[in-house]
Design an enzyme around this catalytic site. Structure first.
Site, mmCIF file in Angstrom:
data_model
loop_
_atom_site.group_PDB
_atom_site.id
_atom_site.type_symbol
_atom_site.label_atom_id
_atom_site.label_comp_id
_atom_site.label_asym_id
_atom_site.label_seq_id
_atom_site.Cartn_x
_atom_site.Cartn_y
_atom_site.Cartn_z
ATOM 1 N N HIS A 1 23.749 11.622 43.923
ATOM 2 C CA HIS A 1 22.511 11.840 43.154
ATOM 3 C C HIS A 1 22.509 13.124 42.338
ATOM 4 O O HIS A 1 21.615 13.352 41.541
ATOM 5 C CB HIS A 1 21.306 11.846 44.096
HETATM 6 C C1 UD1 Z 1 15.844 17.193 44.526
HETATM 7 C C2 UD1 Z 1 16.466 18.555 44.794
HETATM 8 C C3 UD1 Z 1 17.894 18.378 45.334
HETATM 9 C C4 UD1 Z 1 17.913 17.438 46.518
HETATM 10 C C5 UD1 Z 1 17.250 16.125 46.122
HETATM 11 C C6 UD1 Z 1 17.230 15.155 47.287
HETATM 12 C C7 UD1 Z 1 15.709 20.326 43.240
HETATM 13 C C8 UD1 Z 1 16.141 21.223 42.157
HETATM 14 N N1 UD1 Z 1 16.572 19.359 43.576
HETATM 15 O O1 UD1 Z 1 16.602 16.606 43.482
HETATM 16 O O2 UD1 Z 1 18.385 19.617 45.742
HETATM 17 O O3 UD1 Z 1 19.237 17.202 46.916
HETATM 18 O O4 UD1 Z 1 15.909 16.416 45.701
HETATM 19 O O5 UD1 Z 1 16.730 13.935 46.942
HETATM 20 O O6 UD1 Z 1 14.641 20.487 43.775
HETATM 21 N N2 UD1 Z 1 12.180 10.429 41.437
HETATM 22 C C9 UD1 Z 1 11.509 9.270 41.746
HETATM 23 N N3 UD1 Z 1 10.742 9.271 42.861
HETATM 24 C C10 UD1 Z 1 10.603 10.342 43.681
HETATM 25 C C11 UD1 Z 1 11.297 11.520 43.340
HETATM 26 C C12 UD1 Z 1 12.090 11.549 42.228
HETATM 27 O O7 UD1 Z 1 11.589 8.271 41.051
HETATM 28 O O8 UD1 Z 1 9.893 10.261 44.703
HETATM 29 C C13 UD1 Z 1 13.064 10.434 40.254
HETATM 30 C C14 UD1 Z 1 12.395 10.862 38.994
HETATM 31 O O9 UD1 Z 1 12.939 10.139 37.942
HETATM 32 C C15 UD1 Z 1 12.776 12.314 38.863
HETATM 33 C C16 UD1 Z 1 14.191 12.317 39.447
HETATM 34 O O10 UD1 Z 1 14.131 11.347 40.483
HETATM 35 O O11 UD1 Z 1 12.727 12.771 37.566
HETATM 36 C C17 UD1 Z 1 14.616 13.630 40.016
HETATM 37 O O12 UD1 Z 1 13.668 14.118 40.982
HETATM 38 P P1 UD1 Z 1 13.542 15.704 41.264
HETATM 39 O O13 UD1 Z 1 12.572 15.948 42.359
HETATM 40 O O14 UD1 Z 1 13.330 16.422 39.995
HETATM 41 O O15 UD1 Z 1 14.985 16.119 41.734
HETATM 42 P P2 UD1 Z 1 16.060 15.385 42.653
HETATM 43 O O16 UD1 Z 1 17.195 14.925 41.794
HETATM 44 O O17 UD1 Z 1 15.414 14.373 43.547
#
Ligand code: UD1
Length: 364
Positions: A206
């Site tokens: 991811h």
């Molecule tokens: C975050 C953490 C990362 C961790 C990961 C675990 C930061 C900088 N990164 O990354 O260290 O390893 O979580 O999962 O905080 N999204 C959904 N549903 C959700 C959450 C996210 O659809 O419930 C999608 C969205 O498109 C979003 C993308 O995932 O834009 C990224 O989510 P985000 O919370 O920004 O960072 P992660 O890549 O999940």
């Protein structure tokens, strides 16, 4: 006289780290508030962890959701400032290295509220990782730094952090795993997918550096499609989006089984019965090491250096041939019992709360 803790969580890897802390605080009748920033909001990325780990419903959910790093971090800061001002805690507890961790630590610091950081001192020495920036900043503004390994303690000392602030308490993820080991081992979820015990690889991918780059994502998926054993991949929403966006669905052949993100207990059960773990996550490297499953980490570096040193983990770049070679090697070794790292046990939360009680309760 008593004190009040505010425990902040936001993203999936935070939930398993706060679970033992909350349980121990409740056992000691310590007043606390659990605040969920809402960084992760999907049922499968958040709610299932609360039910699996018996974490109480958060006292507040700030509902921040996704956004750019600045927007997400900034909005969490604005909302948390209101919370801390309206009901000021004596200490803010932050865990791990996600944007919610940084936002909470910055707000607490500017309000003069003491900060405890659990999982302090991990360093990948790669400043292109958002988590590395988060870790470094949080560690430099925290008042109590709870380190998971001796290497982490050394990193903090090398950065000039006052030794009196550093406490080597061990790995909180290990405590969560040990707390749930019987339930995990009683689950046989792999059978529902037609997989054989020790006959498949469990993969998670991811990280933006892997999945936001079409070439790397394609190399990784091609490697998974060619391994000698089936590969089960619970897909993070970001990875799922990128596979569609880059039109890489054709790489997902019969050797790759995809699922939605798994709950904690299901994930650990799949890991426990896998023959090898393939990952770019931080926590999974540690959980594989705890369960005696060889891990291949598809990254150029890791902050979980102790798992490499004891031979439980290896690093490979996102290159098809290198991944295939590493998987074949790891899969051909029988499950190993590595040395148990110091403090990777079921008493981590006790050690943390012993320190916090000592500093927060006035001595009689
Ligand atoms: C975050 C953490 C990362 C961790 C990961 C675990 C930061 C900088 N990164 O990354 O260290 O390893 O979580 O999962 O905080 N999204 C959904 N549903 C959700 C959450 C996210 O659809 O419930 C999608 C969205 O498109 C979003 C993308 O995932 O834009 C990224 O989510 P985000 O919370 O920004 O960072 P992660 O890549 O999940």
């Amino acid at each position: 006289m008593s004190f009040k803790l505010d425990c902040i969580v936001g993203a999936r890897p935070n939930f398993m780290k706060i679970s033992p802390i909350i349980r121990e605080a409740r056992e000691r009748s310590i007043k606390y508030r659990l605040i969920h920033t809402g960084q992760h909001y999907d049922h499968d990325m958040s709610d299932t962890f609360f039910s699996d780990l018996d974490i109480p419903v958060p006292d507040r959910n700030l509902g921040i959701g996704s956004g750019s790093h600045a927007k997400q971090t900034g909005e969490i800061m604005i909302r948390l400032e209101d919370e801390f001002v309206q009901d000021r805690p004596d200490m803010v507890i932050v865990v791990g290295d996600v944007n919610s961790t940084l936002a909470a630590a910055l707000v607490a610091s500017k309000l003069g509220i003491k900060i405890a950081h659990i999982e302090a001192g991990y360093r990948s020495f790669d400043r292109t990782m958002p988590e590395e920036i988060n870790r470094v900043i949080v560690d430099h503004i925290a008042d109590y730094l709870f380190a998971p390994t001796d290497d982490a303690v050394l990193n903090l000392k090398r950065e000039g952090i006052d030794e009196n602030k550093i406490f080597m308490v061990g790995n909180i993820m290990a405590e969560t795993l040990l707390d749930n080991i019987e339930t995990i081992q009683a689950r046989m979820v792999f059978k529902e997918f037609g997989l054989d015990k020790k006959g498949y690889a469990l993969a998670t991918i991811h990280r933006p550096e892997n999945v936001d780059d079409p070439v790397k994502l394609s190399e990784i998926l091609r490697a998974f499609s060619e391994t000698p054993i089936p590969v089960l991949i619970p897909l993070h929403p970001r990875t799922k989006e990128r596979i569609c966006e880059f039109k890489l669905g054709s790489h997902i052949n019969g050797n790759i089984i995809t699922t939605k993100p798994l709950s904690y207990l299901d994930m650990m059960s799949f890991l426990d019965n896998a023959c090898v773990a393939l990952t770019d996550s931080g926590g999974l490297q540690e959980e594989a090491c705890m369960l005696g499953i060889p891990c291949v980490t598809i990254r150029n570096n890791t902050e979980r250096i102790a798992t490499i040193k004891i031979g439980a983990n290896c690093l490979v770049p996102a290159i098809r041939g290198e991944i295939l070679q590493a998987v074949t090697e790891a899969a051909s070794t029988t499950t190993k019992a590595w040395v148990v790292l110091d403090g990777w046990d079921e008493k981590v939360s006790r050690r943390v709360l012993n320190v916090l009680e000592e500093v927060l309760l006035p001595s009689s």
